[in-house]
Design a protein around this motif. Sequence first.
Motif, PDB file in Angstrom:
ATOM      1  N   CYS A   1       0.870  -1.184   0.000  1.00  0.00           N
ATOM      2  CA  CYS A   1       0.000   0.000   0.000  1.00  0.00           C
ATOM      3  C   CYS A   1       0.901   1.226   0.000  1.00  0.00           C
ATOM      4  O   CYS A   1       2.015   1.189   0.537  1.00  0.00           O
ATOM      5  CB  CYS A   1      -0.840   0.044   1.271  1.00  0.00           C
ATOM      6  N   TRP A   2       0.398   2.314  -0.576  1.00  0.00           N
ATOM      7  CA  TRP A   2       1.155   3.575  -0.556  1.00  0.00           C
ATOM      8  C   TRP A   2       0.267   4.619   0.133  1.00  0.00           C
ATOM      9  O   TRP A   2      -0.750   5.034  -0.414  1.00  0.00           O
ATOM     10  CB  TRP A   2       1.508   4.004  -1.977  1.00  0.00           C
ATOM     11  N   TYR A   3       0.646   4.978   1.347  1.00  0.00           N
ATOM     12  CA  TYR A   3      -0.139   5.927   2.137  1.00  0.00           C
ATOM     13  C   TYR A   3      -0.109   7.287   1.440  1.00  0.00           C
ATOM     14  O   TYR A   3       0.961   7.832   1.189  1.00  0.00           O
ATOM     15  CB  TYR A   3       0.488   5.995   3.536  1.00  0.00           C
ATOM     16  N   SER A   4      -1.291   7.817   1.111  1.00  0.00           N
ATOM     17  CA  SER A   4      -1.354   9.019   0.260  1.00  0.00           C
ATOM     18  C   SER A   4      -2.329  10.063   0.810  1.00  0.00           C
ATOM     19  O   SER A   4      -3.368  10.339   0.206  1.00  0.00           O
ATOM     20  CB  SER A   4      -1.812   8.641  -1.148  1.00  0.00           C
ATOM     21  N   PRO A   5      -2.008  10.651   1.962  1.00  0.00           N
ATOM     22  CA  PRO A   5      -2.930  11.648   2.518  1.00  0.00           C
ATOM     23  C   PRO A   5      -2.764  13.010   1.843  1.00  0.00           C
ATOM     24  O   PRO A   5      -1.863  13.195   1.007  1.00  0.00           O
ATOM     25  CB  PRO A   5      -2.502  11.717   3.983  1.00  0.00           C
ATOM     26  N   ARG A   6      -3.593  13.972   2.237  1.00  0.00           N
ATOM     27  CA  ARG A   6      -3.514  15.346   1.738  1.00  0.00           C
ATOM     28  C   ARG A   6      -2.103  15.913   1.976  1.00  0.00           C
ATOM     29  O   ARG A   6      -1.485  15.603   2.993  1.00  0.00           O
ATOM     30  CB  ARG A   6      -4.541  16.157   2.550  1.00  0.00           C
ATOM     31  N   GLY A   7      -1.639  16.739   1.061  1.00  0.00           N
ATOM     32  CA  GLY A   7      -0.348  17.406   1.275  1.00  0.00           C
ATOM     33  C   GLY A   7       0.792  16.812   0.473  1.00  0.00           C
ATOM     34  O   GLY A   7       1.840  17.430   0.318  1.00  0.00           O
ATOM     35  N   GLY A   8       0.582  15.583  -0.068  1.00  0.00           N
ATOM     36  CA  GLY A   8       1.637  14.972  -0.888  1.00  0.00           C
ATOM     37  C   GLY A   8       1.382  15.249  -2.363  1.00  0.00           C
ATOM     38  O   GLY A   8       0.399  15.892  -2.736  1.00  0.00           O
TER      39      GLY A   8
END
Length: 329
Positions: A127-134
Amino acid sequence: MLSEVERRLWRYLAQYPDKYFTVRDLASVLGVAPSTVTKYVSRLRELGIPLESTRAGYRYSVAQDDLAVAQQYLRNLPTRLRYLVHYLPETTSTQDIAHTLAREGAPEGTVVLAEVQTRGRGRRGRCWYSPRGGLWFTLILRPSVPPQYLTLLTIATAVAVAEAVHDLTGLVPELKWPNDVLVEERKVCGILTEAALELDTLHYVLLGVGINVNNELLPDLRSQATSLHEVLGHHVPRTALLTLVLYHLDRLYTQVLERRSEVVTESWRRYSSTLGSEVLVYLPEEKVLRGVAEDIDELGRLVLRLSTGETMHLSVGEVVHVRSVTRKT
Ligand code: BTN
């Protein structure tokens, strides 16, 4: 891409997000005539750096870094590819959307860009953690080269990210073969290359790029991963970073199409942290090789020297650095 004065101006403003400076202040910091400051500010704005001007002067306005308007900066880039952005506030994975668009005939240069991914994918099924800001995006290409060039395209993308990060932040990233970009020995960017191919024909290639820019990191990964914000201590404009990555990638992609792979491999070597190291290479089906990473070849494959003296050219694998060894030249 940035001239020396533009770089100095931007780096100065970047240290003081949201603070106003008069033209006179900036001219004296740069040692240039006040009349030229406006010209440099316009250039930086064209790249997507959100510089605001009011009667109080100029400031780097963090709140104005808006990926939703990225298309307007890409339109003016002097590139061969015509970039067309599909901006999504939230999606599962930009790779999924890009696969659908590519199958429906989307032209090369199509960019799927998401603020948040709920099911971002990494290599080896992770999985690739992709929250706001990236910065999470996938570029669709339709290169007229055989499938053996896929590793070289990944390498070219890693170089483009390293050059963009260097341009915008002054940091000198390191590249771990084939697809990781590191800063201060921790990962800031990963690249996932996927393709649709048939026999010896590539129908399309998806270059998925994930850069930790201003986003939070998962606590478990903090020893191995970092963000540009964490390293620099200030917000970094994602729109400008995207513009610069796509600018550099266009140039390197042209070299690949013209079969001038040595331009790409030579740039990669300059940033490499892998060459000259003793490494473990994890291959598909649980196989592991140990050896010295001697070089990359004209297709971007890792040239690994085993303890038997034999060399292998690897096009896939996950590298773990064991230690640096002195390179025999
Ligand atoms: C890696 O494992 O290092 C590769 C990570 C790639 C992440 C990017 S984010 C944009 C694109 N969409 C995805 O789901 N993955 C890639």
